[in-house]
Design a protein around this motif. Structure first.
Motif, PDB file in Angstrom:
ATOM      1  N   GLY A  33       0.384  -1.313  -0.149  1.00 23.62           N
ATOM      2  CA  GLY A  33       0.031   0.083  -0.489  1.00 23.62           C
ATOM      3  C   GLY A  33       0.929   1.360   0.282  1.00 23.62           C
ATOM      4  O   GLY A  33       0.056   2.428  -0.347  1.00 23.62           O
ATOM      5  N   GLU A  34       1.909   1.525  -0.491  1.00 27.69           N
ATOM      6  CA  GLU A  34       2.758   2.614  -0.086  1.00 27.69           C
ATOM      7  C   GLU A  34       3.689   2.518  -1.004  1.00 27.69           C
ATOM      8  O   GLU A  34       4.541   1.786  -1.479  1.00 27.69           O
ATOM      9  N   GLU A  35       3.834   4.093  -2.044  1.00 27.05           N
ATOM     10  CA  GLU A  35       4.899   3.999  -3.113  1.00 27.05           C
ATOM     11  C   GLU A  35       6.292   3.666  -2.379  1.00 27.05           C
ATOM     12  O   GLU A  35       7.180   4.305  -1.714  1.00 27.05           O
ATOM     13  N   LYS A  36       6.573   2.846  -3.168  1.00 22.75           N
ATOM     14  CA  LYS A  36       8.517   2.881  -2.718  1.00 22.75           C
ATOM     15  C   LYS A  36       9.142   3.107  -3.868  1.00 22.75           C
ATOM     16  O   LYS A  36       8.374   3.189  -5.685  1.00 22.75           O
ATOM     17  N   TRP A  48       7.220 -10.669  -3.671  1.00 20.66           N
ATOM     18  CA  TRP A  48       8.515  -9.785  -2.550  1.00 20.66           C
ATOM     19  C   TRP A  48       9.048  -8.542  -4.266  1.00 20.66           C
ATOM     20  O   TRP A  48       8.783  -8.835  -5.111  1.00 20.66           O
ATOM     21  N   VAL A  49       9.749  -7.797  -2.890  1.00 16.75           N
ATOM     22  CA  VAL A  49      10.854  -7.262  -4.086  1.00 16.75           C
ATOM     23  C   VAL A  49      11.942  -7.237  -2.953  1.00 16.75           C
ATOM     24  O   VAL A  49      11.972  -7.619  -1.992  1.00 16.75           O
ATOM     25  N   ARG A  50      13.093  -6.552  -4.158  1.00 18.90           N
ATOM     26  CA  ARG A  50      13.979  -6.486  -3.285  1.00 18.90           C
ATOM     27  C   ARG A  50      14.648  -5.212  -3.406  1.00 18.90           C
ATOM     28  O   ARG A  50      14.555  -4.392  -4.578  1.00 18.90           O
ATOM     29  N   MET A  51      14.800  -4.212  -2.329  1.00 20.68           N
ATOM     30  CA  MET A  51      15.137  -3.077  -2.261  1.00 20.68           C
ATOM     31  C   MET A  51      16.817  -2.994  -1.714  1.00 20.68           C
ATOM     32  O   MET A  51      17.341  -3.174  -0.865  1.00 20.68           O
ATOM     33  N   ALA A  52      17.571  -1.006  -2.476  1.00 19.36           N
ATOM     34  CA  ALA A  52      18.177  -1.053  -1.775  1.00 19.36           C
ATOM     35  C   ALA A  52      18.356  -0.766  -0.407  1.00 19.36           C
ATOM     36  O   ALA A  52      17.244   0.352  -0.234  1.00 19.36           O
ATOM     37  N   VAL A  53      19.925  -0.848  -0.098  1.00 19.68           N
ATOM     38  CA  VAL A  53      19.814  -0.174   1.897  1.00 19.68           C
ATOM     39  C   VAL A  53      20.804   1.029   1.468  1.00 19.68           C
ATOM     40  O   VAL A  53      21.273   1.109   1.142  1.00 19.68           O
ATOM     41  N   PRO A  54      20.330   2.497   2.076  1.00 15.32           N
ATOM     42  CA  PRO A  54      20.616   3.577   2.392  1.00 15.32           C
ATOM     43  C   PRO A  54      22.132   3.289   2.595  1.00 15.32           C
ATOM     44  O   PRO A  54      22.204   2.829   3.917  1.00 15.32           O
ATOM     45  N   VAL A  72       2.835  -6.559  -4.141  1.00 14.55           N
ATOM     46  CA  VAL A  72       3.133  -6.213  -4.816  1.00 14.55           C
ATOM     47  C   VAL A  72       2.178  -5.463  -5.932  1.00 14.55           C
ATOM     48  O   VAL A  72       1.605  -6.353  -6.580  1.00 14.55           O
ATOM     49  N   GLU A  73       2.203  -4.656  -6.220  1.00 10.43           N
ATOM     50  CA  GLU A  73       1.303  -3.730  -7.679  1.00 10.43           C
ATOM     51  C   GLU A  73       2.118  -3.078  -8.128  1.00 10.43           C
ATOM     52  O   GLU A  73       2.449  -2.149  -8.006  1.00 10.43           O
ATOM     53  N   PRO A  74       3.307  -3.805  -9.509  1.00 10.52           N
ATOM     54  CA  PRO A  74       3.346  -2.780 -10.092  1.00 10.52           C
ATOM     55  C   PRO A  74       2.387  -1.948 -11.157  1.00 10.52           C
ATOM     56  O   PRO A  74       1.654  -2.332 -11.356  1.00 10.52           O
ATOM     57  N   TYR A  75       2.395  -0.403 -11.802  1.00 13.38           N
ATOM     58  CA  TYR A  75       2.154   0.029 -12.568  1.00 13.38           C
ATOM     59  C   TYR A  75       2.864   1.359 -13.804  1.00 13.38           C
ATOM     60  O   TYR A  75       4.567   1.271 -13.495  1.00 13.38           O
ATOM     61  N   PHE A  76       1.813   1.422 -15.035  1.00 16.73           N
ATOM     62  CA  PHE A  76       3.166   1.628 -15.660  1.00 16.73           C
ATOM     63  C   PHE A  76       2.993   3.832 -15.430  1.00 16.73           C
ATOM     64  O   PHE A  76       2.188   4.030 -14.800  1.00 16.73           O
ATOM     65  N   LEU A  77       3.806   4.402 -15.173  1.00 11.95           N
ATOM     66  CA  LEU A  77       3.720   5.919 -14.884  1.00 11.95           C
ATOM     67  C   LEU A  77       2.732   6.550 -15.681  1.00 11.95           C
ATOM     68  O   LEU A  77       2.518   7.760 -15.192  1.00 11.95           O
TER      69      LEU A  77
END
Length: 84
Positions: A33-36, A48-54, A72-77
């Motif tokens: 539910g949050e934009e990443k 699942w998603v794989r995200m970069a660690v700052p 996970v909910e992908p969409y085209f910008l």
């Protein structure tokens, strides 16, 4: 090109799931539910998603990534811009 994003996509050119045409079109990811904005790779069917660690790099100098499970909910910008 279809209007649904691929099930599995990576932004690493060395990955077999890399697709430059889709990435140039622009992909947005909603995870639980949050934009990443730091998503490096995702899989909708496995959830699942794989995200970069700052500020963390691996031994080859690439950003470290962590795998998170969830919805996970992908969409085209460009499609999201047309709806507004």
């Amino acid at each position: 090109m279809s209007d649904t994003p691929p099930d599995h996509l990576s932004n690493d050119p060395r990955s077999k799931f890399y697709d430059e045409a889709v990435l140039t079109r622009g992909i947005g990811i909603r995870f639980n539910g949050e934009e990443k904005t730091t998503v490096e790779e995702y899989c909708v069917s496995e959830g699942w998603v794989r995200m970069a660690v700052p500020r963390a790099l691996d031994r080859r100098g690439r950003p470290m990534t962590l795998k998170f499970s969830g919805k996970v909910e992908p969409y085209f910008l460009d499609a999201a811009a047309q709806e507004k």
